[in-house]
Motif scaffolding. Structure first.
Motif, PDB file in Angstrom:
ATOM      1  N   GLU A 178      31.000  50.059  66.226  1.00 45.86           N
ATOM      2  CA  GLU A 178      32.492  49.688  67.181  1.00 45.86           C
ATOM      3  C   GLU A 178      32.546  48.747  67.664  1.00 45.86           C
ATOM      4  N   ILE A 179      31.394  47.802  67.550  1.00 43.15           N
ATOM      5  CA  ILE A 179      31.409  46.196  67.967  1.00 43.15           C
ATOM      6  C   ILE A 179      32.615  45.707  67.149  1.00 43.15           C
ATOM      7  N   ALA A 180      31.477  45.392  65.968  1.00 44.13           N
ATOM      8  CA  ALA A 180      31.856  44.962  65.203  1.00 44.13           C
ATOM      9  C   ALA A 180      34.723  45.082  64.791  1.00 44.13           C
ATOM     10  N   ARG A 181      34.481  46.530  65.211  1.00 45.37           N
ATOM     11  CA  ARG A 181      35.782  46.711  65.114  1.00 45.37           C
ATOM     12  C   ARG A 181      36.513  46.397  66.225  1.00 45.37           C
ATOM     13  N   ALA A 182      36.166  46.337  67.149  1.00 39.31           N
ATOM     14  CA  ALA A 182      36.349  46.095  68.726  1.00 39.31           C
ATOM     15  C   ALA A 182      37.135  44.161  68.346  1.00 39.31           C
ATOM     16  N   LEU A 183      35.780  43.220  67.931  1.00 34.44           N
ATOM     17  CA  LEU A 183      35.855  42.207  67.825  1.00 34.44           C
ATOM     18  C   LEU A 183      37.030  41.444  66.332  1.00 34.44           C
ATOM     19  N   PHE A 184      36.818  42.174  65.858  1.00 34.66           N
ATOM     20  CA  PHE A 184      37.563  41.872  64.531  1.00 34.66           C
ATOM     21  C   PHE A 184      36.888  41.330  63.688  1.00 34.66           C
ATOM     22  N   ILE A 185      35.604  41.273  63.654  1.00 32.12           N
ATOM     23  CA  ILE A 185      34.338  40.869  62.834  1.00 32.12           C
ATOM     24  C   ILE A 185      33.580  41.868  62.439  1.00 32.12           C
ATOM     25  N   SER A 186      33.155  41.175  60.881  1.00 31.45           N
ATOM     26  CA  SER A 186      32.172  42.443  60.319  1.00 31.45           C
ATOM     27  C   SER A 186      30.593  42.835  60.923  1.00 31.45           C
ATOM     28  N   GLU A 187      30.005  43.686  60.737  1.00 35.54           N
ATOM     29  CA  GLU A 187      29.088  44.524  60.943  1.00 35.54           C
ATOM     30  C   GLU A 187      27.860  42.921  60.983  1.00 35.54           C
ATOM     31  N   ALA A 188      28.444  42.876  59.567  1.00 34.30           N
ATOM     32  CA  ALA A 188      26.925  41.381  59.539  1.00 34.30           C
ATOM     33  C   ALA A 188      27.025  40.070  60.226  1.00 34.30           C
ATOM     34  N   THR A 189      27.969  40.386  61.129  1.00 33.10           N
ATOM     35  CA  THR A 189      28.333  39.047  61.335  1.00 33.10           C
ATOM     36  C   THR A 189      27.856  39.742  63.322  1.00 33.10           C
ATOM     37  N   VAL A 190      27.808  40.687  63.470  1.00 33.89           N
ATOM     38  CA  VAL A 190      27.451  41.422  64.593  1.00 33.89           C
ATOM     39  C   VAL A 190      25.810  40.996  64.871  1.00 33.89           C
ATOM     40  N   LYS A 191      25.652  42.018  63.366  1.00 31.70           N
ATOM     41  CA  LYS A 191      23.802  41.403  63.314  1.00 31.70           C
ATOM     42  C   LYS A 191      23.198  40.001  63.635  1.00 31.70           C
ATOM     43  N   THR A 192      23.876  39.532  63.044  1.00 36.07           N
ATOM     44  CA  THR A 192      23.465  37.537  63.156  1.00 36.07           C
ATOM     45  C   THR A 192      24.049  37.333  64.627  1.00 36.07           C
ATOM     46  N   HIS A 193      24.902  37.802  65.168  1.00 38.72           N
ATOM     47  CA  HIS A 193      25.255  37.247  66.557  1.00 38.72           C
ATOM     48  C   HIS A 193      23.834  38.332  67.674  1.00 38.72           C
ATOM     49  N   LEU A 194      23.062  39.165  67.505  1.00 40.04           N
ATOM     50  CA  LEU A 194      22.721  39.709  67.969  1.00 40.04           C
ATOM     51  C   LEU A 194      21.043  39.088  67.805  1.00 40.04           C
ATOM     52  N   GLY A 195      20.508  38.916  66.425  1.00 42.99           N
ATOM     53  CA  GLY A 195      19.320  38.216  65.889  1.00 42.99           C
ATOM     54  C   GLY A 195      19.295  37.041  67.195  1.00 42.99           C
ATOM     55  N   ARG A 196      20.615  36.015  67.410  1.00 44.65           N
ATOM     56  CA  ARG A 196      20.864  35.484  68.037  1.00 44.65           C
ATOM     57  C   ARG A 196      20.628  35.757  69.675  1.00 44.65           C
ATOM     58  N   ILE A 197      21.433  36.317  69.858  1.00 47.69           N
ATOM     59  CA  ILE A 197      21.185  36.792  71.508  1.00 47.69           C
ATOM     60  C   ILE A 197      19.647  36.688  71.905  1.00 47.69           C
ATOM     61  N   TYR A 198      19.157  37.451  71.128  1.00 45.69           N
ATOM     62  CA  TYR A 198      17.656  38.180  71.568  1.00 45.69           C
ATOM     63  C   TYR A 198      16.715  37.315  71.786  1.00 45.69           C
ATOM     64  N   GLY A 199      17.082  36.838  70.702  1.00 45.53           N
ATOM     65  CA  GLY A 199      16.203  35.175  70.303  1.00 45.53           C
ATOM     66  C   GLY A 199      15.983  34.222  72.117  1.00 45.53           C
ATOM     67  N   LYS A 200      17.347  33.913  71.792  1.00 42.37           N
ATOM     68  CA  LYS A 200      17.799  33.448  73.241  1.00 42.37           C
ATOM     69  C   LYS A 200      17.515  34.105  74.845  1.00 42.37           C
ATOM     70  N   LEU A 201      17.356  35.207  74.599  1.00 39.72           N
ATOM     71  CA  LEU A 201      17.077  35.789  75.923  1.00 39.72           C
ATOM     72  C   LEU A 201      16.081  36.396  76.197  1.00 39.72           C
ATOM     73  N   GLY A 202      14.727  35.982  75.096  1.00 35.12           N
ATOM     74  CA  GLY A 202      13.337  36.763  74.391  1.00 35.12           C
ATOM     75  C   GLY A 202      13.631  38.073  74.798  1.00 35.12           C
ATOM     76  N   VAL A 203      14.393  38.563  73.827  1.00 33.24           N
ATOM     77  CA  VAL A 203      13.884  40.268  74.151  1.00 33.24           C
ATOM     78  C   VAL A 203      13.598  40.541  72.472  1.00 33.24           C
ATOM     79  N   ASP A 204      14.028  42.039  72.418  1.00 31.12           N
ATOM     80  CA  ASP A 204      14.186  42.688  71.236  1.00 31.12           C
ATOM     81  C   ASP A 204      14.517  43.668  71.105  1.00 31.12           C
ATOM     82  N   THR A 205      15.007  44.417  72.395  1.00 28.05           N
ATOM     83  CA  THR A 205      16.029  45.281  72.307  1.00 28.05           C
ATOM     84  C   THR A 205      16.914  45.457  72.558  1.00 28.05           C
ATOM     85  N   ARG A 206      18.339  46.543  72.601  1.00 27.09           N
ATOM     86  CA  ARG A 206      19.978  46.441  72.797  1.00 27.09           C
ATOM     87  C   ARG A 206      19.410  46.312  74.107  1.00 27.09           C
ATOM     88  N   ALA A 207      18.525  46.873  74.802  1.00 28.75           N
ATOM     89  CA  ALA A 207      18.647  47.459  76.401  1.00 28.75           C
ATOM     90  C   ALA A 207      17.963  46.595  77.283  1.00 28.75           C
TER      91      ALA A 207
END
Length: 220
Positions: A178-207
């Motif tokens: 759903e995020i990929a569709r909303a932002l007009f990017i691929s799911e693979a790109t979403v996963k890549t960004h999520l990995g970076r977000i987790y690293g920057k925030l020091g977390v390992d889950t979406r919640a």
């Protein structure tokens, strides 16, 4: 300062969702000079209600409290004086937990915790931390202090605009597709960004990412 007969005892409220843990702490602290356990709570909601009644100087708070309000939200409300009478100062909140991730530490301290202690500490360290918290001094376990110093020396990089966009969608409860569709990017790109977000925030889950982003006001 060493407690004396002339010094009023520190009024302490215990909050932990495990009855056995509370019983152990009660047994340990009840025989400690200068500390009086004035109440026990098994949830954040119960801690708030009881704090208004027994007026503790310090609340010893676990972070994981099962269903309902978590420890961080309880800390925020207690530290802000929620439920306290106008003339009643807000209690100091000392975290006592098994969890020492960067995200947990940051959320608790940003919510207003006076200190952060791990359950593996020796009793003497716990007693000293309670007294420091009551006096308004910061009380940190050595591993927690080390983590905070490391964070200060190597601050996490800021989120990019795209990463903030994805966090906004996460906060809405959207999945990767759903995020990929909303932002007009691929799911693979979403996963890549999520990995970076987790690293920057020091977390390992979406919640965890949403929780830390909310605490740091990154979603506004």
């Amino acid at each position: 300062m060493t407690p004396t007969d002339a010094t009023p005892p520190i009024r302490l409220l215990l909050c932990d969702d495990h009855a056995v843990v509370r019983a152990g702490l009660l047994a340990l602290l009840s025989s400690t000079a200068g500390i009086e356990v004035v109440g026990e709570a098994g949830s954040g909601e119960e801690a708030l209600a009881m704090a208004a009644r027994v007026r503790p100087d310090v609340v010893l708070m676990d972070l994981q409290l099962g269903d309902g309000m978590d420890g961080v939200e309880a800390i925020r409300r207690l530290a802000s004086g929620a439920g306290s009478a106008p003339e009643q100062p807000a209690p100091r909140v000392l975290v006592l937990t098994m969890f020492d991730t960067d995200a947990d530490i940051a959320r608790a301290i940003e919510a207003g915790a006076t200190g952060y202690l791990l359950k593996a500490e020796r009793p003497e360290e716990l007693f000293a931390a309670i007294r420091n918290a009551a006096a308004g001094r910061t009380a940190l376990s050595a591993p927690v202090a080390d983590r905070l110093m490391a964070q200060m020396r190597t601050p996490r990089p800021a989120l990019s605009e795209r990463e903030r966009d994805i966090l906004q969608q996460l906060a809405r409860g959207l999945g990767n597709r759903e995020i990929a569709r909303a932002l007009f990017i691929s799911e693979a790109t979403v996963k890549t960004h999520l990995g970076r977000i987790y690293g920057k925030l020091g977390v390992d889950t979406r919640a965890g990412a949403v929780a830390v982003a909310t605490e740091r006001r990154l979603l506004g």
